[in-house]
Motif scaffolding. Structure first.
Motif, mmCIF file in Angstrom:
data_model
loop_
_atom_site.group_PDB
_atom_site.id
_atom_site.type_symbol
_atom_site.label_atom_id
_atom_site.label_comp_id
_atom_site.label_asym_id
_atom_site.label_seq_id
_atom_site.Cartn_x
_atom_site.Cartn_y
_atom_site.Cartn_z
ATOM 1 N N THR A 16 -5.341 -2.640 -11.334
ATOM 2 C CA THR A 16 -5.288 -1.972 -10.041
ATOM 3 C C THR A 16 -4.041 -2.333 -9.262
ATOM 4 O O THR A 16 -3.640 -1.614 -8.354
ATOM 5 C CB THR A 16 -6.517 -2.346 -9.201
ATOM 6 O OG1 THR A 16 -6.610 -3.777 -9.139
ATOM 7 C CG2 THR A 16 -7.786 -1.790 -9.816
ATOM 8 N N PRO B 211 -2.323 -8.100 -4.286
ATOM 9 C CA PRO B 211 -2.938 -7.482 -5.463
ATOM 10 C C PRO B 211 -3.842 -8.462 -6.201
ATOM 11 O O PRO B 211 -3.666 -9.689 -6.124
ATOM 12 C CB PRO B 211 -1.726 -7.111 -6.338
ATOM 13 C CG PRO B 211 -0.561 -7.128 -5.403
ATOM 14 C CD PRO B 211 -0.860 -8.172 -4.387
ATOM 15 N N SER C 195 0.396 3.420 3.428
ATOM 16 C CA SER C 195 0.827 2.877 4.717
ATOM 17 C C SER C 195 2.112 2.064 4.625
ATOM 18 O O SER C 195 2.771 1.834 5.629
ATOM 19 C CB SER C 195 -0.281 1.993 5.305
ATOM 20 O OG SER C 195 -0.501 0.857 4.492
ATOM 21 N N ASP D 64 0.856 -1.181 0.000
ATOM 22 C CA ASP D 64 0.000 0.000 0.000
ATOM 23 C C ASP D 64 0.895 1.235 0.000
ATOM 24 O O ASP D 64 1.706 1.410 0.922
ATOM 25 C CB ASP D 64 -0.895 -0.022 1.239
ATOM 26 C CG ASP D 64 -1.945 1.078 1.199
ATOM 27 O OD1 ASP D 64 -1.606 2.224 0.855
ATOM 28 O OD2 ASP D 64 -3.111 0.781 1.536
ATOM 29 N N ARG E 98 0.341 -6.127 0.761
ATOM 30 C CA ARG E 98 -1.020 -6.413 0.326
ATOM 31 C C ARG E 98 -1.017 -7.514 -0.731
ATOM 32 O O ARG E 98 0.039 -7.892 -1.259
ATOM 33 C CB ARG E 98 -1.713 -5.160 -0.205
ATOM 34 C CG ARG E 98 -1.102 -4.598 -1.471
ATOM 35 C CD ARG E 98 -1.720 -3.259 -1.848
ATOM 36 N NE ARG E 98 -3.129 -3.376 -2.152
ATOM 37 C CZ ARG E 98 -3.608 -3.570 -3.384
ATOM 38 N NH1 ARG E 98 -2.774 -3.643 -4.409
ATOM 39 N NH2 ARG E 98 -4.898 -3.669 -3.606
ATOM 40 N N ARG F 226 2.113 -1.004 4.024
ATOM 41 C CA ARG F 226 1.765 -2.348 4.470
ATOM 42 C C ARG F 226 1.645 -3.287 3.277
ATOM 43 O O ARG F 226 1.136 -2.909 2.218
ATOM 44 C CB ARG F 226 0.450 -2.318 5.243
ATOM 45 C CG ARG F 226 0.117 -3.610 5.961
ATOM 46 C CD ARG F 226 -1.127 -3.460 6.812
ATOM 47 N NE ARG F 226 -1.356 -4.636 7.632
ATOM 48 C CZ ARG F 226 -2.379 -4.783 8.451
ATOM 49 N NH1 ARG F 226 -3.275 -3.808 8.564
ATOM 50 N NH2 ARG F 226 -2.516 -5.891 9.168
ATOM 51 N N THR G 55 0.603 -0.251 -7.397
ATOM 52 C CA THR G 55 1.180 -0.553 -6.089
ATOM 53 C C THR G 55 2.444 -1.381 -6.183
ATOM 54 O O THR G 55 3.079 -1.638 -5.174
ATOM 55 C CB THR G 55 0.157 -1.303 -5.226
ATOM 56 O OG1 THR G 55 -0.109 -2.565 -5.828
ATOM 57 C CG2 THR G 55 -1.133 -0.516 -5.098
#
Length: 253
Positions: A227, A200, A194, A191, A198, A196, A231
């Motif tokens: 999307t 995807p 943050s 992310d 994730r 942190r 990231t």
């Protein structure tokens, strides 16, 4: 200690498998069925039935796998327990359980396996608590000093997964097509706000050909959803993995 139970009802089979474990390295022995941590792990709690002569249904907690071998996962996007594998437990524990619905349909033309998981089941991945790993973000080996904290997709029927396999025999060969839509099974992104870890979104298409030749081949094309691209800096938009394997029957004396 593993306990198994199987009960036959009229047209329905109930299967239960559970493991009782003691691990002296665990600081907290409270049961977590999702991560497999604690004194008890539920491996299977499923109902199996056949609504028609050409259809089988399996509902509940179950071990899911398909492909060309125990350790060839090019087309197998079901959860794995990598911690169990790398600390040397039996190979069967490499496959982590899923809470899913599996429908298998059979016909003279082809067979279809369809799996729906209403809430994302992640790998039991290496996060630094039990095993250290090379942390690419820090450029060094890390362990309990830098435990991976991941934001797991956890909304039922929204953060879901679909997997399908269409296969048939052509002479002595089995031809199969595979599809998956869900998420990376281990954290593969971060992310940006943050930092942190994730999971995807992930979509996969694949195929396999298996038969009594000198080798069998499999391929898969892995395409992260758009999307995920924002990231994962410097991450390829598509990748192709190829594998060949040879098997031979040995005489028993």
């Amino acid at each position: 200690m593993q306990l198994e139970a199987e009960k036959y009802f009229k047209g329905v089979t109930l299967r239960l498998t559970g493991d009782f474990l003691y691990d002296d390295l665990d600081d907290d022995r409270s049961v977590d069925l999702e991560s497999g941590e604690g004194a008890f792990d539920l491996r299977e709690a499923s109902l199996v039935f056949s609504p028609s002569a050409d259809t089988d249904v399996k509902l509940g907690r179950q071990i899911l796998t398909w492909g060309t071998g125990d350790l060839v996962f090019i087309n197998d996007l079901f959860p794995k327990d990598w911690v169990s594998f790398f600390i040397g437990r039996d190979v069967e524990y490499l496959k982590a359980p899923s809470d899913a619905l599996k429908v298998s349909a059979f016909s003279s033309w082809a067979n279809l396996d369809l799996v729906y998981t209403p809430r994302f089941d992640a790998d039991r991945f290496i996060d630094g608590r039990r095993l250290s790993f090379f942390n690419t973000g820090q450029g060094r080996l890390t362990g309990r000093n830098a435990v991976v904290l991941a934001g797991r997709p956890a909304d039922a029927f929204e953060d879901d997964e679909w997997a399908a396999r269409l296969y048939r025999n052509l002479g002595a060969y089995e031809v199969a097509l595979y599809g998956y839509d869900g998420f990376w099974k281990s954290p593969a992104g971060a992310d940006p706000a943050s930092g942190r870890a994730r999971f995807p979104p992930l979509s996969v298409l694949g195929a396999s050909l298996r038969g009594p030749a000198s080798a069998t081949s499999s391929w898969a094309n892995t395409i992260p959803a758009q999307t995920a691209m924002a990231t994962i800096p410097q991450y390829a938009t598509a990748s192709c993995a190829c594998c060949s394997a040879m098997s031979r029957k040995l005489p028993v004396t």
